[in-house]
Design a protein around this motif. Structure first.
Motif, short mmCIF file in Angstrom:
data_model
loop_
_atom_site.label_atom_id
_atom_site.label_comp_id
_atom_site.label_asym_id
_atom_site.label_seq_id
_atom_site.Cartn_x
_atom_site.Cartn_y
_atom_site.Cartn_z
N PHE A 78 -4.76 -4.06 1.63
CA PHE A 78 -4.84 -3.48 2.97
C PHE A 78 -6.05 -2.55 3.06
O PHE A 78 -6.74 -2.52 4.08
CB PHE A 78 -3.55 -2.74 3.32
CG PHE A 78 -3.55 -2.11 4.68
CD1 PHE A 78 -3.89 -2.84 5.81
CD2 PHE A 78 -3.20 -0.78 4.85
CE1 PHE A 78 -3.88 -2.26 7.08
CE2 PHE A 78 -3.19 -0.19 6.11
CZ PHE A 78 -3.53 -0.93 7.22
N GLY A 79 -6.33 -1.80 2.01
CA GLY A 79 -7.51 -0.94 1.98
C GLY A 79 -8.80 -1.74 2.13
O GLY A 79 -9.72 -1.33 2.84
N ALA B 152 -0.59 12.26 4.56
CA ALA B 152 -1.84 11.52 4.69
C ALA B 152 -1.97 10.50 3.57
O ALA B 152 -1.74 10.83 2.40
CB ALA B 152 -3.03 12.47 4.68
N ILE B 153 -2.32 9.29 3.92
CA ILE B 153 -2.66 8.28 2.92
C ILE B 153 -4.18 8.23 2.82
O ILE B 153 -4.74 8.25 1.74
CB ILE B 153 -2.08 6.90 3.30
CG1 ILE B 153 -0.55 6.99 3.41
CG2 ILE B 153 -2.49 5.84 2.27
CD1 ILE B 153 0.10 5.76 4.00
N VAL B 154 -4.84 8.17 3.98
CA VAL B 154 -6.30 8.25 4.05
C VAL B 154 -6.65 9.35 5.05
O VAL B 154 -6.13 9.36 6.17
CB VAL B 154 -6.93 6.92 4.51
CG1 VAL B 154 -8.45 7.05 4.64
CG2 VAL B 154 -6.57 5.79 3.57
N THR C 258 0.84 -1.20 0.00
CA THR C 258 0.00 0.00 0.00
C THR C 258 0.88 1.25 0.00
O THR C 258 0.58 2.22 -0.70
CB THR C 258 -0.96 0.00 1.21
OG1 THR C 258 -1.85 -1.11 1.07
CG2 THR C 258 -1.77 1.28 1.28
N LEU C 259 1.96 1.23 0.75
CA LEU C 259 2.89 2.37 0.75
C LEU C 259 3.53 2.54 -0.63
O LEU C 259 3.87 3.65 -1.03
CB LEU C 259 3.98 2.19 1.80
CG LEU C 259 3.53 2.18 3.26
CD1 LEU C 259 4.72 1.94 4.18
CD2 LEU C 259 2.81 3.47 3.63
N LEU C 260 3.69 1.45 -1.35
CA LEU C 260 4.31 1.50 -2.68
C LEU C 260 3.28 1.71 -3.80
O LEU C 260 3.65 1.74 -4.97
CB LEU C 260 5.09 0.21 -2.94
CG LEU C 260 6.28 -0.02 -1.99
CD1 LEU C 260 6.87 -1.41 -2.21
CD2 LEU C 260 7.32 1.06 -2.17
N TYR C 261 2.02 1.87 -3.46
CA TYR C 261 0.95 2.11 -4.44
C TYR C 261 1.01 3.59 -4.83
O TYR C 261 0.10 4.37 -4.59
CB TYR C 261 -0.40 1.72 -3.82
CG TYR C 261 -1.54 1.68 -4.78
CD1 TYR C 261 -1.60 0.73 -5.79
CD2 TYR C 261 -2.60 2.58 -4.68
CE1 TYR C 261 -2.67 0.68 -6.67
CE2 TYR C 261 -3.66 2.55 -5.55
CZ TYR C 261 -3.69 1.60 -6.54
OH TYR C 261 -4.75 1.56 -7.43
N TRP C 262 2.11 3.96 -5.43
CA TRP C 262 2.46 5.35 -5.68
C TRP C 262 2.49 5.63 -7.17
O TRP C 262 3.11 4.90 -7.95
CB TRP C 262 3.84 5.62 -5.07
CG TRP C 262 4.32 7.03 -5.19
CD1 TRP C 262 5.26 7.48 -6.07
CD2 TRP C 262 3.93 8.16 -4.41
NE1 TRP C 262 5.47 8.82 -5.90
CE2 TRP C 262 4.67 9.26 -4.87
CE3 TRP C 262 3.03 8.34 -3.37
CZ2 TRP C 262 4.52 10.54 -4.33
CZ3 TRP C 262 2.88 9.61 -2.83
CH2 TRP C 262 3.63 10.68 -3.31
#
Length: 194
Positions: A95-96, A127-129, A67-71
């Motif tokens: 993860f979402g 912020a991610i979410v 998720t951190l790499l969903y960039w």
């Protein structure tokens, strides 16, 4: 007869003292709808445990890192997110989906934030979410995640792309350029009942 009257007088005096004590105790204690109770504390503890469990599970199965790499490297933001992250719900990652199942569907709002230290040594947050301002009764959990130079970004469909972190315009810069370690980030999940 005198004895009966004395006992009656004693009973009336004792009752007045008891009622006066109760009235005094109620006046001293202010109970409002926002007064914390053991049940609301229990709910906060449960939500904190759920947040901790979600982060632990996601770290162990790799969905937190992915998720951190969903960039989106060209837009310099997460795929499909605004500059403030995902403001309408969880990211479209595994993860979402876990966040939605465990939190959103149960009336629990959450914020997911990545904290890191920039090149000047200043602690920054991204912020991610961002689903709003947490209430006073919010609970949080954190997890440290190690990112490496050769970690690959994820494409919009979730597949592994050809771009590595060391070649990307990622939100966090390479903190140790001479090593394979890219950065250590702290992921914070804040949860609260809507």
């Amino acid at each position: 007869m005198d004895r009966a009257q004395a006992h009656t007088l004693e009973a009336i005096t004792a009752a007045m003292i008891l009622v006066s004590s109760l009235v005094f105790a109620l006046q001293v204690t202010a109970v409002t709808p926002l007064t914390g109770s053991t049940s609301s504390q229990h709910i906060e503890n449960q939500q904190g445990a759920v947040a901790e469990g979600l982060l632990t599970t996601a770290e162990e199965n790799g969905t937190l890192t992915s998720t951190l790499l969903y960039w989106n490297d060209s837009e310099e933001s997460w795929h499909g997110a605004t500059g403030d992250g995902y403001v309408g719900g969880a990211p479209p990652t595994a993860f979402g989906a876990a966040l939605d199942d465990a939190l959103s569907e149960r009336g629990v709002a959450f914020d997911l934030t990545m904290h890191y230290v920039d090149a000047s040594g200043t602690r920054r947050s991204q912020a991610i979410v961002d689903l709003g301002e947490p209430s006073d009764h919010a609970s949080s959990a954190t997890r440290l995640v190690t990112l490496e130079d050769d970690d690959r970004l994820r494409a919009q469909d979730g597949s592994v792309s050809g771009t590595t972190l060391e070649n990307a315009s990622y939100v966090v810069g390479d903190t140790v350029p001479e090593q394979n370690l890219y950065a250590v980030v702290e992921v914070e999940l804040v949860v609260w009942r809507i």
